[in-house]
Design a protein around this motif. Sequence first.
Motif, PDB file in Angstrom:
ATOM      1  N   ASN A 180       0.828  -1.199   0.000  1.00  0.00           N
ATOM      2  CA  ASN A 180       0.000   0.000   0.000  1.00  0.00           C
ATOM      3  C   ASN A 180       0.869   1.259   0.000  1.00  0.00           C
ATOM      4  O   ASN A 180       2.095   1.193   0.137  1.00  0.00           O
ATOM      5  N   TRP A 181       0.220   2.399  -0.142  1.00  0.00           N
ATOM      6  CA  TRP A 181       0.937   3.664  -0.252  1.00  0.00           C
ATOM      7  C   TRP A 181       1.749   3.950   1.007  1.00  0.00           C
ATOM      8  O   TRP A 181       2.879   4.427   0.930  1.00  0.00           O
TER       9      TRP A 181
ATOM     10  N   TRP B 169      -0.110   8.549  -6.699  1.00  0.00           N
ATOM     11  CA  TRP B 169      -0.932   7.674  -7.528  1.00  0.00           C
ATOM     12  C   TRP B 169      -1.143   6.281  -6.916  1.00  0.00           C
ATOM     13  O   TRP B 169      -2.242   5.715  -7.019  1.00  0.00           O
TER      14      TRP B 169
ATOM     15  N   ALA C 226      -1.880   5.450  -4.075  1.00  0.00           N
ATOM     16  CA  ALA C 226      -2.916   5.472  -3.044  1.00  0.00           C
ATOM     17  C   ALA C 226      -4.269   5.010  -3.591  1.00  0.00           C
ATOM     18  O   ALA C 226      -5.067   4.429  -2.866  1.00  0.00           O
ATOM     19  N   TRP C 227      -4.535   5.210  -4.893  1.00  0.00           N
ATOM     20  CA  TRP C 227      -5.826   4.826  -5.452  1.00  0.00           C
ATOM     21  C   TRP C 227      -5.720   3.941  -6.697  1.00  0.00           C
ATOM     22  O   TRP C 227      -6.731   3.468  -7.203  1.00  0.00           O
ATOM     23  N   ASP C 228      -4.511   3.685  -7.175  1.00  0.00           N
ATOM     24  CA  ASP C 228      -4.337   2.839  -8.359  1.00  0.00           C
ATOM     25  C   ASP C 228      -4.629   1.379  -7.999  1.00  0.00           C
ATOM     26  O   ASP C 228      -4.317   0.922  -6.894  1.00  0.00           O
ATOM     27  N   SER C 229      -5.223   0.632  -8.928  1.00  0.00           N
ATOM     28  CA  SER C 229      -5.587  -0.765  -8.642  1.00  0.00           C
ATOM     29  C   SER C 229      -4.368  -1.650  -8.413  1.00  0.00           C
ATOM     30  O   SER C 229      -4.436  -2.614  -7.652  1.00  0.00           O
TER      31      SER C 229
ATOM     32  N   ARG D  73      -1.411  -0.261  -7.408  1.00  0.00           N
ATOM     33  CA  ARG D  73      -0.556   0.519  -6.499  1.00  0.00           C
ATOM     34  C   ARG D  73       0.748   0.947  -7.165  1.00  0.00           C
ATOM     35  O   ARG D  73       1.810   0.896  -6.565  1.00  0.00           O
TER      36      ARG D  73
END
Length: 192
Positions: free
Chosen positions: A69-70, A169, A171-174, A176
């Motif tokens: 994750n981010w 990006w 944080a919401w990219d499928s 990551r």
Amino acid sequence: MSFGSPNNPYGQPQDPQQPYGYPQQQPGYPQAPQGVPPQQGYGYPQQPGYPGYPQQGGYGYGVQPPYANWGQRFLGTLVDGLVFLVPYILVIVGRNNAALSAIGGLAIIAVAIWQLIQEGRTGQTIGKKALGIRLVKEETGQPLGVGMAFVRRLAHFLDSLACYLGWLWPAWDSKRQTFADKVCGSIVIKTQ
């Protein structure tokens, strides 16, 4: 003394019934079994469906790797930045001392090269290892290699364009991914 046809430099008789790619039967050598496909040469990709050939890389069909994750990526980058803190302090403290400043500068370069080599070979820098994440190729799941890790570092300038949007990006990219990851075909996955 006859050496066969001029197109056959080895003097062996040519048999039109013999499949291409198999040697002709020689005394003392076993014949290739029927129905077994010939082996591919070096540099050719493995073809699926051939018995006896292991499938290379990847995570399997339909299996998604656990993406980092981010927060994990950010903390890994932060730890990597802290690794450079000691040599940087040497440079700052050594502003009036050329030798101390040079030692600090060389240490920064050495740490940067070492981190790049580690990331390319194992997929982990000190920060990534501390956070339990790894950088791999999206297609194979293997480390990028030192050259591609260097290209990815250069491609991070794309993440800084447009108000540093590329760094956020994941944080919401499928998958990551940052913009540099998308360009280089890399993903950051959890190892634990």
